[in-house]
Design a protein around this motif. Structure first.
Motif, PDB file in Angstrom:
ATOM      1  N   ARG A 296       1.345   0.640   0.935  1.00 47.60           N
ATOM      2  CA  ARG A 296       0.357   0.739  -0.009  1.00 47.60           C
ATOM      3  C   ARG A 296       0.793   0.371  -1.335  1.00 47.60           C
ATOM      4  O   ARG A 296       0.039  -0.370  -2.078  1.00 47.60           O
TER       5      ARG A 296
ATOM      6  N   VAL B 111       1.109  -3.452  -1.267  1.00 44.75           N
ATOM      7  CA  VAL B 111      -0.342  -4.066  -1.302  1.00 44.75           C
ATOM      8  C   VAL B 111      -0.734  -3.898  -2.841  1.00 44.75           C
ATOM      9  O   VAL B 111      -1.354  -5.001  -3.385  1.00 44.75           O
TER      10      VAL B 111
ATOM     11  N   MET C 130       0.003  -9.730   3.695  1.00 48.36           N
ATOM     12  CA  MET C 130      -1.358  -9.455   3.784  1.00 48.36           C
ATOM     13  C   MET C 130      -2.001 -10.240   5.105  1.00 48.36           C
ATOM     14  O   MET C 130      -3.062  -9.488   5.598  1.00 48.36           O
TER      15      MET C 130
ATOM     16  N   GLU D 277     -11.173  -3.974  14.438  1.00 45.72           N
ATOM     17  CA  GLU D 277     -12.990  -4.043  14.495  1.00 45.72           C
ATOM     18  C   GLU D 277     -13.335  -5.011  15.580  1.00 45.72           C
ATOM     19  O   GLU D 277     -14.545  -4.985  15.849  1.00 45.72           O
TER      20      GLU D 277
ATOM     21  N   THR E 269     -10.266   1.759   9.001  1.00 44.66           N
ATOM     22  CA  THR E 269     -10.100   0.334   8.366  1.00 44.66           C
ATOM     23  C   THR E 269     -10.578   0.170   7.109  1.00 44.66           C
ATOM     24  O   THR E 269      -9.762  -0.569   6.236  1.00 44.66           O
TER      25      THR E 269
ATOM     26  N   PHE F  50      -9.704   2.392   4.723  1.00 43.38           N
ATOM     27  CA  PHE F  50      -8.643   2.991   4.221  1.00 43.38           C
ATOM     28  C   PHE F  50      -7.646   1.883   3.976  1.00 43.38           C
ATOM     29  O   PHE F  50      -6.969   1.441   2.877  1.00 43.38           O
ATOM     30  N   LEU F  51      -7.334   1.101   5.087  1.00 42.02           N
ATOM     31  CA  LEU F  51      -6.397  -0.025   5.122  1.00 42.02           C
ATOM     32  C   LEU F  51      -6.821  -1.066   4.264  1.00 42.02           C
ATOM     33  O   LEU F  51      -5.885  -1.819   3.402  1.00 42.02           O
ATOM     34  N   GLU F  52      -7.908  -1.242   4.218  1.00 41.45           N
ATOM     35  CA  GLU F  52      -8.490  -2.455   3.489  1.00 41.45           C
ATOM     36  C   GLU F  52      -8.746  -2.245   2.018  1.00 41.45           C
ATOM     37  O   GLU F  52      -8.702  -3.170   1.077  1.00 41.45           O
ATOM     38  N   SER F  53      -8.702  -0.849   1.718  1.00 38.39           N
ATOM     39  CA  SER F  53      -8.986  -0.376   0.294  1.00 38.39           C
ATOM     40  C   SER F  53      -8.040  -0.803  -0.786  1.00 38.39           C
ATOM     41  O   SER F  53      -8.338  -0.870  -2.053  1.00 38.39           O
ATOM     42  N   GLU F  54      -7.020  -1.018  -0.408  1.00 41.25           N
ATOM     43  CA  GLU F  54      -6.279  -1.715  -1.647  1.00 41.25           C
ATOM     44  C   GLU F  54      -5.722  -3.190  -1.513  1.00 41.25           C
ATOM     45  O   GLU F  54      -4.766  -3.855  -2.409  1.00 41.25           O
ATOM     46  N   CYS F  55      -6.471  -3.432  -0.622  1.00 42.72           N
ATOM     47  CA  CYS F  55      -6.207  -5.185  -0.495  1.00 42.72           C
ATOM     48  C   CYS F  55      -6.831  -6.007  -1.706  1.00 42.72           C
ATOM     49  O   CYS F  55      -6.347  -6.964  -2.166  1.00 42.72           O
TER      50      CYS F  55
ATOM     51  N   ASN G  77      -6.265  -9.923  -3.182  1.00 41.96           N
ATOM     52  CA  ASN G  77      -7.497 -10.919  -2.826  1.00 41.96           C
ATOM     53  C   ASN G  77      -8.086 -11.184  -4.040  1.00 41.96           C
ATOM     54  O   ASN G  77      -8.443 -12.570  -4.131  1.00 41.96           O
TER      55      ASN G  77
END
Lengths: 98, 98
Positions: free
Chosen positions: A23, A26, A77, A88, B84, B86-91, B95
């Motif tokens: 994290r 990221v 990423m 998902e 999911t 949580f995993l995407e929250s720092e992306c 991005n």
DNA sequence: ATTATATTTCAATAAATATTGAAATATGGT
DNA sequence: ACCATATTTCAATATTTATTGAAATATAAT
């Protein structure tokens, strides 16, 4: 994405320290972070950190790039996206049918 | 979602058999599946399966409901979504900045 | 060449997890 | 009460993973 690889990546992320490392990376963005910087954040011994970084690397969640004495860790990423996509991918049944 | 719980859920999903169990359940939908049905799909000994189901249960990825002699395992989709998310929250950093 | 910095490899130990057969429990049918 | 089915708990063993100090390697500066 293949089941076994997904399981491996999940397992690697399923460790407090490694999840924290990932994290951090990221958040750091495309350039990544030097191993030393990561260590400053995380209160683990060098060899321990090295071990965890190698595991993340082993499943393609990060790569490394050297600049002089400094070794950068760079988050992958795409690997993360594959993984969340995989998680998902079976949800639709449940989401659609209600 | 909290870091430690996320790591625990990732770790539980990070095992071939447990990941297979969980995905079976997600595909099965809201009613879930009896333990015995899961076993038919997975070629593991009863106690082994029981162990893995309990671990998934322990981190809230599934719950159980009894109907007579049959014990159903029900996937907890909210737990998956939290994960999911949580995993995407720092992306975003990565991005958005490109 | 020597020294300092950054990180890893080695080696050993500790801790957690996985696996399974056998026995136990719970439920329902006769 | 007895039997069959469904699933778990127990106990033991095997395997994997985590952790760290000490030593090694790689790079750069003097």
């Amino acid at each position: 994405m293949e089941h076994e690889l997904a399981a491996q990546r999940l397992a690697e992320l399923g460790h407090t320290t490694r999840l924290a490392v990932f994290r951090l990376l990221v958040r750091a963005g495309r350039d990544g972070l030097p191993v030393g910087d990561i260590q400053k954040h995380l209160d683990v011994a060098g060899p321990t950190l090295s071990h965890h970084i190698n595991r993340l690397k082993g499943v393609g969640l990060l790569t490394q790039r050297r600049e002089g004495r400094t070794l950068y860790c760079v988050p992958q990423m795409d690997a993360l996206r594959e993984l969340t996509g995989f998680l998902e991918s079976e949800c639709c049944t449940l989401n659609v049918s209600e």
